[in-house]
Design a protein around this motif. Structure first.
Motif, PDB file in Angstrom:
ATOM      1  N   THR A  66      18.569 -23.278  33.937  1.00  0.00           N
ATOM      2  CA  THR A  66      17.836 -22.233  33.234  1.00  0.00           C
ATOM      3  C   THR A  66      18.646 -20.948  33.310  1.00  0.00           C
ATOM      4  N   ILE A  67      18.703 -20.222  32.206  1.00  0.00           N
ATOM      5  CA  ILE A  67      19.335 -18.916  32.185  1.00  0.00           C
ATOM      6  C   ILE A  67      18.224 -17.889  32.057  1.00  0.00           C
ATOM      7  N   GLY A  68      18.127 -17.000  33.043  1.00  0.00           N
ATOM      8  CA  GLY A  68      17.066 -15.996  33.065  1.00  0.00           C
ATOM      9  C   GLY A  68      17.567 -14.642  32.608  1.00  0.00           C
ATOM     10  N   PHE A  69      16.791 -14.007  31.740  1.00  0.00           N
ATOM     11  CA  PHE A  69      17.090 -12.660  31.261  1.00  0.00           C
ATOM     12  C   PHE A  69      16.022 -11.709  31.807  1.00  0.00           C
ATOM     13  N   ALA A  70      16.446 -10.617  32.427  1.00  0.00           N
ATOM     14  CA  ALA A  70      15.508  -9.644  32.990  1.00  0.00           C
ATOM     15  C   ALA A  70      14.834  -8.853  31.876  1.00  0.00           C
ATOM     16  N   MET A  71      13.526  -8.732  31.965  1.00  0.00           N
ATOM     17  CA  MET A  71      12.721  -7.984  31.004  1.00  0.00           C
ATOM     18  C   MET A  71      12.126  -6.763  31.698  1.00  0.00           C
ATOM     19  N   GLU A  72      12.003  -5.672  30.965  1.00  0.00           N
ATOM     20  CA  GLU A  72      11.452  -4.445  31.534  1.00  0.00           C
ATOM     21  C   GLU A  72       9.936  -4.467  31.635  1.00  0.00           C
ATOM     22  N   THR A  73       9.268  -5.209  30.731  1.00  0.00           N
ATOM     23  CA  THR A  73       7.806  -5.269  30.708  1.00  0.00           C
ATOM     24  C   THR A  73       7.367  -6.645  30.219  1.00  0.00           C
ATOM     25  N   PRO A  74       6.103  -7.019  30.454  1.00  0.00           N
ATOM     26  CA  PRO A  74       5.590  -8.251  29.854  1.00  0.00           C
ATOM     27  C   PRO A  74       5.641  -8.203  28.320  1.00  0.00           C
ATOM     28  N   GLU A  75       5.405  -7.033  27.752  1.00  0.00           N
ATOM     29  CA  GLU A  75       5.432  -6.900  26.291  1.00  0.00           C
ATOM     30  C   GLU A  75       6.836  -7.169  25.746  1.00  0.00           C
ATOM     31  N   GLN A  76       7.849  -6.732  26.491  1.00  0.00           N
ATOM     32  CA  GLN A  76       9.218  -7.005  26.063  1.00  0.00           C
ATOM     33  C   GLN A  76       9.501  -8.502  26.138  1.00  0.00           C
ATOM     34  N   ALA A  77       9.007  -9.164  27.167  1.00  0.00           N
ATOM     35  CA  ALA A  77       9.166 -10.617  27.274  1.00  0.00           C
ATOM     36  C   ALA A  77       8.488 -11.322  26.104  1.00  0.00           C
ATOM     37  N   ASP A  78       7.313 -10.858  25.717  1.00  0.00           N
ATOM     38  CA  ASP A  78       6.615 -11.448  24.567  1.00  0.00           C
ATOM     39  C   ASP A  78       7.404 -11.254  23.278  1.00  0.00           C
ATOM     40  N   ALA A  79       7.966 -10.055  23.072  1.00  0.00           N
ATOM     41  CA  ALA A  79       8.759  -9.776  21.866  1.00  0.00           C
ATOM     42  C   ALA A  79      10.016 -10.644  21.850  1.00  0.00           C
ATOM     43  N   TRP A  80      10.652 -10.793  22.996  1.00  0.00           N
ATOM     44  CA  TRP A  80      11.839 -11.636  23.138  1.00  0.00           C
ATOM     45  C   TRP A  80      11.511 -13.080  22.774  1.00  0.00           C
ATOM     46  N   HIS A  81      10.415 -13.585  23.327  1.00  0.00           N
ATOM     47  CA  HIS A  81       9.982 -14.956  23.079  1.00  0.00           C
ATOM     48  C   HIS A  81       9.662 -15.156  21.596  1.00  0.00           C
ATOM     49  N   ALA A  82       8.924 -14.231  21.009  1.00  0.00           N
ATOM     50  CA  ALA A  82       8.553 -14.332  19.590  1.00  0.00           C
ATOM     51  C   ALA A  82       9.798 -14.299  18.701  1.00  0.00           C
ATOM     52  N   ALA A  83      10.767 -13.445  19.028  1.00  0.00           N
ATOM     53  CA  ALA A  83      12.005 -13.372  18.246  1.00  0.00           C
ATOM     54  C   ALA A  83      12.767 -14.691  18.335  1.00  0.00           C
ATOM     55  N   GLY A  84      12.776 -15.284  19.508  1.00  0.00           N
ATOM     56  CA  GLY A  84      13.453 -16.564  19.667  1.00  0.00           C
ATOM     57  C   GLY A  84      12.807 -17.664  18.855  1.00  0.00           C
ATOM     58  N   VAL A  85      11.488 -17.761  18.920  1.00  0.00           N
ATOM     59  CA  VAL A  85      10.767 -18.795  18.173  1.00  0.00           C
ATOM     60  C   VAL A  85      10.952 -18.591  16.670  1.00  0.00           C
ATOM     61  N   ALA A  86      10.936 -17.335  16.217  1.00  0.00           N
ATOM     62  CA  ALA A  86      11.089 -17.033  14.786  1.00  0.00           C
ATOM     63  C   ALA A  86      12.501 -17.309  14.276  1.00  0.00           C
ATOM     64  N   ASN A  87      13.454 -17.495  15.178  1.00  0.00           N
ATOM     65  CA  ASN A  87      14.842 -17.676  14.774  1.00  0.00           C
ATOM     66  C   ASN A  87      15.445 -18.990  15.264  1.00  0.00           C
ATOM     67  N   GLY A  88      14.626 -20.022  15.335  1.00  0.00           N
ATOM     68  CA  GLY A  88      15.136 -21.357  15.626  1.00  0.00           C
ATOM     69  C   GLY A  88      14.950 -21.857  17.036  1.00  0.00           C
ATOM     70  N   GLY A  89      14.344 -21.059  17.907  1.00  0.00           N
ATOM     71  CA  GLY A  89      14.081 -21.505  19.272  1.00  0.00           C
ATOM     72  C   GLY A  89      12.811 -22.333  19.342  1.00  0.00           C
ATOM     73  N   THR A  90      12.637 -23.023  20.454  1.00  0.00           N
ATOM     74  CA  THR A  90      11.471 -23.866  20.672  1.00  0.00           C
ATOM     75  C   THR A  90      10.734 -23.399  21.919  1.00  0.00           C
ATOM     76  N   PRO A  91       9.442 -23.054  21.793  1.00  0.00           N
ATOM     77  CA  PRO A  91       8.699 -22.678  23.000  1.00  0.00           C
ATOM     78  C   PRO A  91       8.536 -23.891  23.913  1.00  0.00           C
ATOM     79  N   ILE A  92       8.705 -23.669  25.205  1.00  0.00           N
ATOM     80  CA  ILE A  92       8.563 -24.750  26.182  1.00  0.00           C
ATOM     81  C   ILE A  92       7.765 -24.253  27.376  1.00  0.00           C
ATOM     82  N   GLU A  93       7.511 -25.160  28.306  1.00  0.00           N
ATOM     83  CA  GLU A  93       6.708 -24.859  29.486  1.00  0.00           C
ATOM     84  C   GLU A  93       5.323 -24.400  29.029  1.00  0.00           C
ATOM     85  N   GLU A  94       4.724 -23.510  29.775  1.00  0.00           N
ATOM     86  CA  GLU A  94       3.434 -22.943  29.395  1.00  0.00           C
ATOM     87  C   GLU A  94       3.672 -21.761  28.465  1.00  0.00           C
TER      88      GLU A  94
END
Length: 126
Positions: A66-94
């Motif tokens: 796993t490669i972990g990226f540090a996020m400043e806030t939970p909201e930033q983590a959500d934006a990061w995740h949403a950007a990934g899913v919108a651009n070809g990523g696959t949500p995994i885990e919970e």
């Protein structure tokens, strides 16, 4: 502790679209492309690179890695995740959210990039 992280890709154009979106979502810049065609992202003192494998074999992801990226806030983590899913990523885990264990409270967002590499956006909660 480390100088950089690098993952392999079988489609650098697809990876550039994906990682440009991820880093833009957290205030980073689009990739710089070096003379060998490798993608380089510099953000918050770290370097993350994407390359076609040097040995000419197909890129594949590390099982259990796993490669972990540090996020400043939970909201930033959500934006990061949403950007990934919108651009070809696959949500995994919970779904992105709080996890507790070993005396730690973390906000985690997991996804796989288009080549199957496992990524985590992590924010440490107080």
């Amino acid at each position: 502790m480390f100088s950089h992280m690098m993952v392999g890709s079988n489609d650098l154009d697809r990876s550039k679209k994906f990682y440009d979106a991820l880093f833009s979502a957290i205030g980073g810049r689009e990739a710089m492309v070096d003379p060998k065609g490798r993608l380089m992202y510099m953000h918050n003192g770290g370097i993350f690179m994407v390359t076609a494998p040097i040995d000419g074999q197909p890129a594949c992801h590390a099982n259990g890695g796993t490669i972990g990226f540090a996020m400043e806030t939970p909201e930033q983590a959500d934006a990061w995740h949403a950007a990934g899913v919108a651009n070809g990523g696959t949500p995994i885990e919970e779904d992105p959210g709080v996890r507790e264990g070993a005396g730690m409270k973390l906000y985690l967002a997991y996804l796989r990039d288009p080549d199957g590499n496992k990524l985590c956006g992590l924010h440490r909660l107080g």
